[in-house]
Write a protein that holds these residues in place. Structure first.
Motif, PDB file in Angstrom:
ATOM      1  N   CYS A 200      -9.568  -5.228  11.541  1.00  9.55           N
ATOM      2  CA  CYS A 200     -10.353  -4.531  10.520  1.00  9.55           C
ATOM      3  C   CYS A 200     -11.079  -3.355  11.169  1.00  9.55           C
ATOM      4  O   CYS A 200     -11.723  -3.506  12.196  1.00  9.55           O
ATOM      5  CB  CYS A 200     -11.370  -5.480   9.870  1.00  9.55           C
ATOM      6  SG  CYS A 200     -12.454  -4.626   8.706  1.00  9.55           S
ATOM      7  N   GLN A 201     -10.956  -2.196  10.548  1.00 13.37           N
ATOM      8  CA  GLN A 201     -11.589  -0.998  11.126  1.00 13.37           C
ATOM      9  C   GLN A 201     -13.090  -0.985  10.890  1.00 13.37           C
ATOM     10  O   GLN A 201     -13.817  -0.205  11.491  1.00 13.37           O
ATOM     11  CB  GLN A 201     -10.950   0.267  10.513  1.00 13.37           C
ATOM     12  CG  GLN A 201      -9.556   0.513  11.069  1.00 13.37           C
ATOM     13  CD  GLN A 201      -8.601   1.140  10.058  1.00 13.37           C
ATOM     14  OE1 GLN A 201      -8.992   1.470   8.943  1.00 13.37           O
ATOM     15  NE2 GLN A 201      -7.348   1.285  10.440  1.00 13.37           N
TER      16      GLN A 201
ATOM     17  N   CYS B 272     -13.720  -5.974   5.925  1.00 17.19           N
ATOM     18  CA  CYS B 272     -13.875  -5.213   4.684  1.00 17.19           C
ATOM     19  C   CYS B 272     -12.854  -5.588   3.621  1.00 17.19           C
ATOM     20  O   CYS B 272     -13.085  -5.409   2.434  1.00 17.19           O
ATOM     21  CB  CYS B 272     -13.829  -3.716   4.980  1.00 17.19           C
ATOM     22  SG  CYS B 272     -12.177  -3.068   5.330  1.00 17.19           S
ATOM     23  N   GLY B 273     -11.692  -6.077   4.056  1.00 19.39           N
ATOM     24  CA  GLY B 273     -10.662  -6.444   3.085  1.00 19.39           C
ATOM     25  C   GLY B 273      -9.934  -5.267   2.469  1.00 19.39           C
ATOM     26  O   GLY B 273      -9.128  -5.434   1.561  1.00 19.39           O
ATOM     27  N   GLN B 274     -10.224  -4.043   2.973  1.00 20.79           N
ATOM     28  CA  GLN B 274      -9.670  -2.856   2.319  1.00 20.79           C
ATOM     29  C   GLN B 274      -8.928  -1.909   3.255  1.00 20.79           C
ATOM     30  O   GLN B 274      -8.242  -1.008   2.789  1.00 20.79           O
ATOM     31  CB  GLN B 274     -10.805  -2.062   1.649  1.00 20.79           C
ATOM     32  CG  GLN B 274     -11.434  -2.830   0.506  1.00 20.79           C
ATOM     33  CD  GLN B 274     -12.723  -2.205   0.031  1.00 20.79           C
ATOM     34  OE1 GLN B 274     -13.249  -1.292   0.670  1.00 20.79           O
ATOM     35  NE2 GLN B 274     -13.242  -2.704  -1.067  1.00 20.79           N
ATOM     36  N   CYS B 275      -9.089  -2.098   4.550  1.00 20.04           N
ATOM     37  CA  CYS B 275      -8.515  -1.122   5.489  1.00 20.04           C
ATOM     38  C   CYS B 275      -7.067  -1.497   5.851  1.00 20.04           C
ATOM     39  O   CYS B 275      -6.539  -2.521   5.409  1.00 20.04           O
ATOM     40  CB  CYS B 275      -9.380  -1.058   6.749  1.00 20.04           C
ATOM     41  SG  CYS B 275      -9.294  -2.559   7.742  1.00 20.04           S
TER      42      CYS B 275
ATOM     43  N   CYS C 272      -6.845  -4.919   7.508  1.00 22.67           N
ATOM     44  CA  CYS C 272      -7.065  -6.024   6.564  1.00 22.67           C
ATOM     45  C   CYS C 272      -5.907  -6.182   5.586  1.00 22.67           C
ATOM     46  O   CYS C 272      -5.525  -7.302   5.249  1.00 22.67           O
ATOM     47  CB  CYS C 272      -8.344  -5.785   5.764  1.00 22.67           C
ATOM     48  SG  CYS C 272      -9.863  -6.107   6.680  1.00 22.67           S
TER      49      CYS C 272
END
Ligand SMILES: [Zn+2]
Ligand SMILES: [Zn+2]
Length: 369
Positions: A117-118, A102-105, A108
């Motif tokens: 990554c979740q 996701c690049g956001q968790c 990441c």
């Protein structure tokens, strides 16, 4: 070309039961950054077998399409889609891809480790009855999501090799990398003689190991390991004590400098601690199960061992696995790792063969039926 609106796929509906051939819908629109591919090769991984038999299971995971080592030919591209090295995706290219992140968790961003990554989308993380339905390998077509890290594959790397790079090979390379690699001249023990073990044997040898000892069984697999760089093999039928004794003899009493577990047997821990040299490194990759046999922590302390865990891999490991096969294409007979390709209708049988260890690495080419 008119894009297909559905795909044939081999679906796992119930653990331990034969896969069901179903028609799954394909997304109507290709999102920006995504691609639609026609699969040309999928190789089966140990995890597929563990999921099939139910050894790995969690609520709500079924139905799903197995297969997370695959290569496809691009038949449609979403706006701005590119591979992990920045090259734009085009129709007709042969690509592989790593799981989506996701690049956001926290994993990441803060950890900067995509394997944590979740919201990692990875084969079994995608149910086949909810969009985007078909993202896995045992399918005629697959949707490659925007977050999946794609790689345009070099011609020198054959389909099955590139597929295997998608999980088995990248997992092994990450394990070596996490431990800082093999020091030239070191003695390496590979615990396991399955596809990962044979590949790890080859990696250890080309990394400059002075002696590679592959521990596993049955004898046919150990013979394969010898063809891939093993200087010596030890059959696990010797039992833990026998294995340790043989490795100590083969290393002149010093023990092994680098031990890598790709077997996951309950006994790998005590055996590794027992046969490690002073200041040795033990890399744990294969131990997915919950319980292993106990061993004294004093063994880690007394020899000043380094113990490193490693799970799977990310697109960086995948890239390096592809480059490894490209660089060492002629070094070993990589094709010897794989069975002859079969169609989707025979995927179930392949899984049973791998479960029974009569097949090292099954290959499915959905174009064969
Ligand atoms: Zn994430
Ligand atoms: Zn895998």
């Amino acid at each position: 070309m008119t894009l297909p609106t559905s795909t044939r796929a081999a679906v796992l509906v119930e653990h331990g039961a034969p896969l069901e051939l179903q028609d799954l819908p394909l997304p109507e629109t290709i999102e920006p950054g995504a691609a639609l591919v026609r699969l040309v090769c999928s190789t089966l991984c140990g995890t597929d077998i563990e999921i099939w038999e139910g050894k790995m299971s969690f609520p709500g995971m079924l139905p799903m399409v197995l297969g997370h080592e695959m290569v496809g030919e691009v038949i449609a591209v979403g706006e701005g889609a590119h591979d992990a090295t920045g090259r734009p995706l085009e129709i007709g290219q042969r690509i592989g891809w790593s799981e989506s992140v996701c690049g956001q968790c926290f994993g990441c961003t803060v950890l900067r480790e995509p394997v944590f990554c979740q919201r990692r989308g990875y084969g079994f993380m995608q149910r086949s009855d909810v969009p985007p339905f078909a993202t896995a390998g045992l399918s005629e077509y697959a949707y490659v999501t925007p977050g999946a890290q794609k790689l345009i594959l070099p011609d020198e790397v054959k389909d099955a090799w590139a597929a295997m790079a998608g999980c088995a090979a990248k997992t092994v390379l990450r394990g070596f990398d996490r431990a800082g690699g093999v020091r030239v001249g070191d003695t390496v023990v590979v615990q396991g003689a399955g596809a990962l073990g044979v590949f790890a044997t080859a990696v250890a040898k080309v990394s400059g190991a002075s002696k590679v000892i592959t521990v596993g069984g049955p004898d046919e697999r150990l013979e394969i390991a010898k063809r891939f760089g093993a200087d010596h093999t030890v059959n696990i039928s010797a039992g833990s004590e026998g294995i340790v004794t043989q490795v100590m003899e083969l290393t002149g009493g010093a023990g092994a400098n680098f031990i890598i577990d790709v077997a996951g047997a309950p006994s790998v821990g005590p055996e590794a601690i027992g046969m490690a040299a002073a200041r040795g490194t033990f890399v744990v990759i294969g131990s997915t199960g919950p319980v292993g046999e106990p061993f004294p922590l004093s063994g880690i302390m007394g020899k000043e061992l380094t113990v490193v865990g490693s799970i799977n891999g990310d697109v960086s490991d995948y890239f390096h696995a592809i480059e490894f096969f490209r660089a060492f294409a002629d070094r070993y007979d990589w094709d010897a790792l794989f069975s002859a390709p079969v169609g989707l209708t025979e995927a179930s049988e392949c899984i049973v063969h791998m479960h029974e260890q009569t097949e090292l690495k099954a290959v499915v080419d959905p174009r064969l039926g």
